[in-house]
Design an enzyme around this catalytic site. Structure first.
Site, PDB file in Angstrom:
ATOM      1  N   ASP A 116       0.841  -1.192   0.000  1.00 24.14           N
ATOM      2  CA  ASP A 116       0.000   0.000   0.000  1.00 24.14           C
ATOM      3  C   ASP A 116       0.876   1.240   0.000  1.00 24.14           C
ATOM      4  O   ASP A 116       1.781   1.369   0.838  1.00 24.14           O
ATOM      5  CB  ASP A 116      -0.905  -0.010   1.234  1.00 24.14           C
ATOM      6  CG  ASP A 116      -2.040   0.996   1.119  1.00 24.14           C
ATOM      7  OD1 ASP A 116      -2.367   1.388  -0.009  1.00 24.14           O
ATOM      8  OD2 ASP A 116      -2.599   1.369   2.166  1.00 24.14           O
ATOM      9  N   HIS A 123      -3.695  14.086   0.518  1.00 27.16           N
ATOM     10  CA  HIS A 123      -3.919  13.223   1.682  1.00 27.16           C
ATOM     11  C   HIS A 123      -2.747  13.295   2.656  1.00 27.16           C
ATOM     12  O   HIS A 123      -2.945  13.473   3.867  1.00 27.16           O
ATOM     13  CB  HIS A 123      -4.128  11.781   1.224  1.00 27.16           C
ATOM     14  CG  HIS A 123      -4.191  10.800   2.357  1.00 27.16           C
ATOM     15  ND1 HIS A 123      -5.215  10.782   3.269  1.00 27.16           N
ATOM     16  CD2 HIS A 123      -3.331   9.794   2.729  1.00 27.16           C
ATOM     17  CE1 HIS A 123      -5.007   9.813   4.158  1.00 27.16           C
ATOM     18  NE2 HIS A 123      -3.874   9.206   3.846  1.00 27.16           N
ATOM     19  N   GLU A 189     -10.410   4.075   3.502  1.00 26.95           N
ATOM     20  CA  GLU A 189      -9.478   4.763   2.625  1.00 26.95           C
ATOM     21  C   GLU A 189      -9.833   4.417   1.186  1.00 26.95           C
ATOM     22  O   GLU A 189      -9.839   3.238   0.800  1.00 26.95           O
ATOM     23  CB  GLU A 189      -8.023   4.382   2.925  1.00 26.95           C
ATOM     24  CG  GLU A 189      -7.535   4.949   4.248  1.00 26.95           C
ATOM     25  CD  GLU A 189      -6.038   4.797   4.462  1.00 26.95           C
ATOM     26  OE1 GLU A 189      -5.503   5.503   5.330  1.00 26.95           O
ATOM     27  OE2 GLU A 189      -5.414   3.973   3.755  1.00 26.95           O
ATOM     28  N   GLU A 191      -9.071   3.991  -2.518  1.00 32.09           N
ATOM     29  CA  GLU A 191      -7.828   3.740  -3.240  1.00 32.09           C
ATOM     30  C   GLU A 191      -8.097   3.039  -4.571  1.00 32.09           C
ATOM     31  O   GLU A 191      -9.166   2.453  -4.785  1.00 32.09           O
ATOM     32  CB  GLU A 191      -6.872   2.878  -2.401  1.00 32.09           C
ATOM     33  CG  GLU A 191      -6.613   3.438  -1.004  1.00 32.09           C
ATOM     34  CD  GLU A 191      -5.442   2.777  -0.303  1.00 32.09           C
ATOM     35  OE1 GLU A 191      -4.563   2.232  -0.998  1.00 32.09           O
ATOM     36  OE2 GLU A 191      -5.415   2.806   0.932  1.00 32.09           O
ATOM     37  N   ASP A 223      -9.154   0.399   1.911  1.00 36.48           N
ATOM     38  CA  ASP A 223      -8.208  -0.050   2.941  1.00 36.48           C
ATOM     39  C   ASP A 223      -8.747   0.377   4.302  1.00 36.48           C
ATOM     40  O   ASP A 223      -8.417   1.442   4.823  1.00 36.48           O
ATOM     41  CB  ASP A 223      -6.830   0.559   2.682  1.00 36.48           C
ATOM     42  CG  ASP A 223      -5.771  -0.006   3.606  1.00 36.48           C
ATOM     43  OD1 ASP A 223      -5.910  -1.163   4.031  1.00 36.48           O
ATOM     44  OD2 ASP A 223      -4.806   0.707   3.914  1.00 36.48           O
ATOM     45  N   ARG A 227      -8.030   3.851  13.209  1.00 31.95           N
ATOM     46  CA  ARG A 227      -7.125   4.968  13.442  1.00 31.95           C
ATOM     47  C   ARG A 227      -6.570   5.009  14.858  1.00 31.95           C
ATOM     48  O   ARG A 227      -5.419   5.431  15.057  1.00 31.95           O
ATOM     49  CB  ARG A 227      -7.851   6.294  13.147  1.00 31.95           C
ATOM     50  CG  ARG A 227      -8.344   6.428  11.724  1.00 31.95           C
ATOM     51  CD  ARG A 227      -7.205   6.359  10.719  1.00 31.95           C
ATOM     52  NE  ARG A 227      -7.698   6.620   9.359  1.00 31.95           N
ATOM     53  CZ  ARG A 227      -6.975   6.483   8.276  1.00 31.95           C
ATOM     54  NH1 ARG A 227      -5.713   6.079   8.365  1.00 31.95           N
ATOM     55  NH2 ARG A 227      -7.476   6.728   7.078  1.00 31.95           N
ATOM     56  N   GLN A 230      -3.958   2.291  15.035  1.00 29.96           N
ATOM     57  CA  GLN A 230      -2.840   2.729  14.192  1.00 29.96           C
ATOM     58  C   GLN A 230      -2.005   3.812  14.877  1.00 29.96           C
ATOM     59  O   GLN A 230      -0.768   3.786  14.840  1.00 29.96           O
ATOM     60  CB  GLN A 230      -3.384   3.246  12.866  1.00 29.96           C
ATOM     61  CG  GLN A 230      -2.325   3.734  11.886  1.00 29.96           C
ATOM     62  CD  GLN A 230      -2.928   4.329  10.627  1.00 29.96           C
ATOM     63  OE1 GLN A 230      -4.150   4.316  10.450  1.00 29.96           O
ATOM     64  NE2 GLN A 230      -2.099   4.852   9.755  1.00 29.96           N
ATOM     65  N   LYS A 243      -4.277  -1.779  10.221  1.00 32.41           N
ATOM     66  CA  LYS A 243      -4.563  -1.893   8.785  1.00 32.41           C
ATOM     67  C   LYS A 243      -4.797  -3.337   8.326  1.00 32.41           C
ATOM     68  O   LYS A 243      -5.416  -3.557   7.288  1.00 32.41           O
ATOM     69  CB  LYS A 243      -3.372  -1.340   7.989  1.00 32.41           C
ATOM     70  CG  LYS A 243      -3.129   0.143   8.156  1.00 32.41           C
ATOM     71  CD  LYS A 243      -4.025   0.936   7.249  1.00 32.41           C
ATOM     72  CE  LYS A 243      -3.562   2.362   7.122  1.00 32.41           C
ATOM     73  NZ  LYS A 243      -4.375   3.121   6.160  1.00 32.41           N
ATOM     74  N   THR A 247      -8.958  -5.566   3.842  1.00 28.25           N
ATOM     75  CA  THR A 247      -8.839  -4.680   2.691  1.00 28.25           C
ATOM     76  C   THR A 247      -9.798  -5.200   1.631  1.00 28.25           C
ATOM     77  O   THR A 247      -9.640  -6.322   1.148  1.00 28.25           O
ATOM     78  CB  THR A 247      -7.400  -4.668   2.135  1.00 28.25           C
ATOM     79  OG1 THR A 247      -6.498  -4.253   3.155  1.00 28.25           O
ATOM     80  CG2 THR A 247      -7.289  -3.741   0.944  1.00 28.25           C
ATOM     81  N   GLU A 348      -9.922  12.554   7.422  1.00 32.49           N
ATOM     82  CA  GLU A 348      -9.796  13.878   6.821  1.00 32.49           C
ATOM     83  C   GLU A 348     -11.142  14.598   6.729  1.00 32.49           C
ATOM     84  O   GLU A 348     -11.238  15.793   6.994  1.00 32.49           O
ATOM     85  CB  GLU A 348      -9.206  13.761   5.415  1.00 32.49           C
ATOM     86  CG  GLU A 348      -7.818  13.179   5.333  1.00 32.49           C
ATOM     87  CD  GLU A 348      -7.496  12.814   3.898  1.00 32.49           C
ATOM     88  OE1 GLU A 348      -7.041  13.709   3.166  1.00 32.49           O
ATOM     89  OE2 GLU A 348      -7.707  11.652   3.510  1.00 32.49           O
TER      90      GLU A 348
END
Length: 400
Positions: A116, A123, A189, A191, A223, A227, A230, A243, A247, A348
């Site tokens: 990844d 971002h 996420e 992607e 993904d 948080r 993480q 993570k 996925t 975000e």
């Protein structure tokens, strides 16, 4: 043009023809191509037409097909285009058209390795401002190399698979000690994933000019990210349990050849990159994602603004001699644009939980049990034609 009836707003038109793996009832999984709201069961069609390599369509994954390489990929695409364009093929194909509502889609390929990246400047800058408000948003290496981490191939799952809320260690800044429990800041996420077909040799390097020799196509990718887990674990070695639990990818792999008309020039990179990442033919894709949170559109991230190209990502992950294998998957990292409604993660979008998003009349920050997220994407060709790329969906279940 095609002789197959395609409803308005169908997921895939006659020029896209993505490949996936499906089953009907208790039958064995096999390879199909999507068109409109139907699936072409390729194995019997290829066998009846005595197509070279027809046996790859009887397999339960795309790996055998992917391993054949670019000449075979191109020949297969030309064959598929002729099947759906040429009225003379109706009798051979029509008996093997299956409504998509009657099939179960499976993981399209066996994932060998998963990498990844972190290729969006918007971002990376947003995350830098959130976590390092008194420092430069981008770390010193970010514009010199495509930053990435090695993920967990065994937890790549097909769209529609439920996501069990992960548990792990968490420690808020005000806490004296970490605690164990379900993630409270579960995120997404947005992607784009790249699917490797042709392998390389250990000790060799894949150059940026060799991208199309190795990569067959793309999938949409979510993904999922815890948080809080993480944030506590990622220093000093980066993402791990926050993570690795899941996925999600879309079930249909869209060939790069179907997206050639959506290619755009890569934005200028400053400072200039090192020679192994440089080329005057680097491109990006004009793709717009849409993120639906419990059915409500909350964001539309643009892929064309990504700082690093897919060819540069592949070149960098192999520059030390690491080989790529059939079935390797590497992802772009979160796709975000300059505007708030273009952010590709809820971290975000809610600015770290401090600016809630209204979803179905409620103020929301991170994912709750029962939430469903669907990510769709559409490429825009140079003539304005829209090329849908499918969808990837997941629903959150309580922690166990």
């Amino acid at each position: 043009m095609t002789w197959i009836d395609i409803p308005a707003n169908a997921a895939f038109g006659p020029e896209t023809l993505p490949l996936g793996v499906f089953r009907t009832g208790d039958e064995e999984p096999r390879v199909g191509a999507a068109i409109g709201d139907q699936v072409i069961d390729l194995a019997p069609v290829a066998s009846a037409q005595m197509l070279d390599g027809a046996q790859v369509f009887t397999q339960p994954t795309l790996n055998a097909f992917l391993a054949q390489g670019r000449p075979a990929w191109h020949a297969t695409r030309e064959w598929l285009l002729d099947l759906v364009r040429n009225e003379n093929n109706r009798d051979a194909v029509e008996p093997h058209l299956i409504p998509r509502s009657q099939v179960t889609m499976l993981l399209p390929f066996e994932v060998a390795d998963y990498v990844d990246f972190y290729a969006s400047e918007h971002h990376a800058s947003n995350v830098g401002r959130l976590f390092r408000p008194d420092a430069e948003p981008l770390l010193p290496n970010w514009k010199h190399l495509p930053v990435g981490y090695h993920g967990r191939a065994g937890t790549v799952i097909v769209s529609g698979t439920d996501i069990v809320r992960p548990s792990g260690q968490r420690k808020a800044p005000a806490d004296d000690n970490p605690a164990y429990g379900p993630s409270q800041r579960l995120d997404i996420e947005v992607e784009l994933g790249y699917v490797v077909g042709k392998p390389s040799q250990l000790g060799s390097r894949v150059g940026v000019e060799d991208f199309r020799y190795h990569v067959y196509g793309v999938v949409l990718l979510n993904d999922w990210s815890a948080r809080d887990i993480q944030a506590w674990e990622y220093v000093p070695l980066g993402p791990f349990l926050g993570k690795s639990f899941a996925t999600s990818i879309s079930p249909w792999v869209v060939p790069l050849e179907a997206l050639e008309s959506a290619e755009v020039a890569l934005h200028e990179q400053k400072p200039p990159v090192l020679p192994y990442l440089a080329s005057d033919r680097l491109t990006n894709l004009d793709i717009t994602f849409e993120v639906y949170w419990n059915g409500e559109l909350v964001s539309s991230p643009p892929y064309r603004e990504m700082y690093w190209s897919a060819a540069q990502m592949l070149a960098h992950l192999s520059v030390n001699g690491a080989s790529v294998r059939t079935g390797d998957l590497y992802a772009s990292g979160t796709v975000s644009g300059a505007d708030k409604n273009q952010r590709g993660s809820f971290l975000e979008l809610s600015w770290g939980g401090r600016e809630p998003v209204t979803v179905k009349g409620e103020d929301r920050t991170f994912l709750q049990d029962g939430d469903e997220v669907t990510i769709t994407a559409t490429a825009t060709a140079s003539d304005g034609t829209q090329i849908p790329l499918g969808a990837v969906t997941g629903r959150i279940l309580p922690a166990v």
